[in-house]
Design a protein around this motif. Sequence first.
Motif, mmCIF file in Angstrom:
data_model
loop_
_atom_site.group_PDB
_atom_site.id
_atom_site.type_symbol
_atom_site.label_atom_id
_atom_site.label_comp_id
_atom_site.label_asym_id
_atom_site.label_seq_id
_atom_site.Cartn_x
_atom_site.Cartn_y
_atom_site.Cartn_z
ATOM 1 N N GLU A 12 76.845 21.444 49.013
ATOM 2 C CA GLU A 12 77.312 20.165 48.485
ATOM 3 C C GLU A 12 76.237 19.117 48.812
ATOM 4 O OE1 GLU A 12 80.423 19.170 46.654
ATOM 5 O OE2 GLU A 12 78.716 17.826 46.395
ATOM 6 N N LEU A 13 75.139 19.207 48.086
ATOM 7 C CA LEU A 13 73.996 18.336 48.342
ATOM 8 C C LEU A 13 73.706 17.552 47.055
ATOM 9 C CD1 LEU A 13 71.778 21.095 49.963
ATOM 10 C CD2 LEU A 13 72.910 19.238 51.195
ATOM 11 N N ALA A 14 73.554 16.250 47.215
ATOM 12 C CA ALA A 14 73.356 15.402 46.031
ATOM 13 C C ALA A 14 72.123 15.846 45.264
ATOM 14 C CB ALA A 14 73.219 13.947 46.468
ATOM 15 N N LEU A 15 71.067 16.196 46.010
ATOM 16 C CA LEU A 15 69.810 16.577 45.368
ATOM 17 C C LEU A 15 69.990 17.827 44.512
ATOM 18 C CD1 LEU A 15 66.759 16.025 45.155
ATOM 19 C CD2 LEU A 15 66.449 17.502 47.150
ATOM 20 N N LEU A 16 70.786 18.744 45.036
ATOM 21 C CA LEU A 16 71.020 19.999 44.330
ATOM 22 C C LEU A 16 71.885 19.757 43.089
ATOM 23 C CD1 LEU A 16 70.788 23.066 44.211
ATOM 24 C CD2 LEU A 16 72.817 23.214 45.672
ATOM 25 N N ARG A 17 72.955 19.022 43.283
ATOM 26 C CA ARG A 17 73.899 18.785 42.189
ATOM 27 C C ARG A 17 73.206 18.036 41.042
ATOM 28 N NH1 ARG A 17 79.595 18.328 41.447
ATOM 29 N NH2 ARG A 17 80.133 18.733 43.608
ATOM 30 N N THR A 18 72.469 16.987 41.398
ATOM 31 C CA THR A 18 71.791 16.199 40.362
ATOM 32 C C THR A 18 70.835 17.072 39.566
ATOM 33 O OG1 THR A 18 71.811 14.474 42.019
ATOM 34 C CG2 THR A 18 70.576 14.024 40.008
ATOM 35 N N GLN A 19 70.069 17.862 40.292
ATOM 36 C CA GLN A 19 69.064 18.677 39.594
ATOM 37 C C GLN A 19 69.717 19.724 38.709
ATOM 38 O OE1 GLN A 19 64.998 19.249 41.323
ATOM 39 N NE2 GLN A 19 66.207 19.651 43.138
ATOM 40 N N LEU A 20 70.791 20.336 39.204
ATOM 41 C CA LEU A 20 71.468 21.357 38.401
ATOM 42 C C LEU A 20 72.048 20.722 37.140
ATOM 43 C CD1 LEU A 20 73.258 23.548 41.098
ATOM 44 C CD2 LEU A 20 71.301 24.153 39.671
ATOM 45 N N GLU A 21 72.644 19.526 37.294
ATOM 46 C CA GLU A 21 73.236 18.866 36.133
ATOM 47 C C GLU A 21 72.162 18.505 35.113
ATOM 48 O OE1 GLU A 21 75.522 15.763 37.928
ATOM 49 O OE2 GLU A 21 77.209 17.103 38.365
ATOM 50 N N GLU A 22 70.994 18.049 35.635
ATOM 51 C CA GLU A 22 69.908 17.718 34.702
ATOM 52 C C GLU A 22 69.387 18.961 34.001
ATOM 53 O OE1 GLU A 22 68.198 13.823 37.114
ATOM 54 O OE2 GLU A 22 66.998 15.672 37.048
ATOM 55 N N MET A 23 69.366 20.049 34.738
ATOM 56 C CA MET A 23 68.882 21.289 34.144
ATOM 57 C C MET A 23 69.829 21.756 33.048
ATOM 58 S SD MET A 23 67.777 24.764 36.003
ATOM 59 C CE MET A 23 66.162 24.135 36.332
#
Lengths: 656, 126
Positions: free
Chosen positions: A204-215
């Motif tokens: 549950e990491l903002a950096l991970l979530r943001t990047q996955l959503e952008e991908m």
Amino acid sequence: MTTERVMLNDGWTCFQGANADDAAAYTATADLISILNTVDAPIVVARRDSVIVFFNKAAADVLGLSPSDIGRPFCDVSVLAGLPRLEERCSQVAASGVDSRADFRERDRWFVVRISPYTNGDRQVTGTVLTFTNVTAFRGSIDQAIYERECTKAILNTVGDPLVVLSADQRIQSGNRAFYSMFGVSRDETQGVPLYDLGGGAFELALLRTQLEEMLAGSHAFQPVEADLVLPGKGPRTLVLDARPLSFPGHSERRVLVTFQDITARKQAEAAKDLRSEAELRRSEAFLAEGQRLSVTGSFCWKVATDEITWSEQLYRIYEFEIGVPVTLERIRTRVHPGDLSVLEKMKMVGQARGGGHDFEWQYRLIMPDHSIKYLHAVAHAIRDRDGQLEYIAAVQDVTARRMSEEALAEARSELAKVARVTSLGVLTASIAHEVNQPLSGIITNASTCLRMLDADPPNVDGARETARRTIRDGNRASDVITRLRALFSKKEFTFELLDLNEVTREVIALSLSDLQRNRVALQLELAEDLPTIIGDRIQLQQVILNLLRNASDAMVDVHDRPRQLLVRTEREDGDRVRVSVRDAGVGVDPRSMNKLFDAFYTTKSDGMGIGLSVSRSIIEGHQGRLWAESNDGPGATFSFSIPSGPESVTNAAPR
Amino acid sequence: MMGKRSLVSVVDDDESVRESLPDLLREFGFAAEAFSSAEAFLASDVVSDTSCLLLDIAMPGMSGPELQQELIRRQQEIPIVFITAQGDKAVRPRLLAHGAVECLLKPFSETALLAAVNTALRMRSE
């Protein structure tokens, strides 16, 4: 009720209870059969008791049914016996009125069999219709797909790093074996679970979530994300998550493949390495500090624009400031000799004008609180830092001791001072007596003459005046001698040490080079490489060599018709002795004077005192050596001394 | 003093000696000549006329004792008074043993000088 078998348009059928007389019905049936025979798909109609009552032409062509199969139950027809539970299925369809499908393989062909209820005109289900659709071609590609999927699955399962496919809402679709094994979960319990619920919420990491959503929105860029978590049975771990988009032809939905890499071991190794390099750094810092202390060399870094100055500990010691106090230019100015303050300003200006990358070397003095002087030698390298600001990195050496000995040596270069340091009173007593007695003799003789002239009758006043003048002159001469000799009485201790005569010679030559060049002397050096060390007083021996060099140079002053060749040679002699010889091309030595050369105050020079060679000889004899002169075959003379090498000269030098 | 004055020759490389000593000798009533080296004396025409030789010991070129030997070789037996600034009294007996009349250590008094010269002249006249 009759059963009639008829063949219509190459198709076979059987009509149960058909009325042959009903011509209209017959015609209609014949038309229908004709139509059914044009259909490529095999069609078989059976009664509720599974007895075949009709099949079309395609059934004969494709499935190989024969007219004799009419009236037989399915189980008696070999080709249909391959359909498992066919009769049961047909009964169910007939009973339920609902279609059923079944896959059917006949040799290398695949069919989908559709079983539909057969309804008669009274809307009663009297049998079933089996329609065979050949799906062999389709079935092949499915097989291939299944095969490939199995292969892919096998490959993925052999991959050591865990992989997982996420749906568009970042829920877990499926992972490889390593994935399930790493997190200690099963396929079933994670299917459809959000990635962020995995590993106790470690992802549950903002950096991970943001990047996955952008991908998932179309981006291809993904910066790997590090996550720390505790894995069941493995303890604390650091994982690096990487991701790449997955898209499938014909599917609009995007998915993401996420990989996990366990970098715990690498991190631990790096941490260990950091520890090691920290220890190494501390050790090299200690080395540096010790090296600075031993060489009396400090270092500093000076950011000119901000006047920010960083000093090494040794520099604090050199300046005698308390270690750690902030160093400012003001504080430095309190120490720098007023005469050398301009050096600081110059350095600043020159550096600013020229920009970085220039090396400086300068000497300056410090005045310490006790009014003693320190001589410093500094070397600085100017550079630009990352912001383009001028910065000096410098090494500062305390050369006071060296400077003092240089000064002492320079002092020693004057012949009298040298003699003063080295000459024993015993050697000099006769010499001094000679030098002083000469004018004294003149004084007494002149005074006696003067008295006699005055006592004469009549007094010879003019003669008396002349002798009185000579008396004064001789008195002054005696006084000059005393002045010149005064220095001879300050006697210092000799210092015996291990010496390399080549080195001793080179140092003297370095000192004399300018003199020799001024006299246009061509110097040639032949220093033996295998020269053993000797034990002696460096300064004394250098004075001897210096004296020989000067004599040689002076002897060639009047030489104009040939090169003023001067050869200095060191060599090993038999019997463990070392010889130094100085050969000139000068006026040479009168063979008759050869034995007087070394007498004190014997001189052929108009301005010499005649003590150089006598002192030199006494020095060499003090080293258990001998000093001698020889005439050359050609022009000039060679002066040589030889002294014992090695430790035996120590024992010889020791008092007996 | 009989008629002609006795000639006392001085051989010394020191200039102040060559200046002062002949003047004093003349005050004593002698004739005096000075030479800067043994060679110059030998080359002069006063060797045979010299009644007494005041001779320095250490000189460039021929030394005092060497001149003494040379004079013996030439059978010019001139009484010799050595004068030296070396201040080494040890040389005196050796020089006397070799036939010197006296050995005066510089600086010497006029009395000592006169006594030595007179002794030399007596030997010459004997």
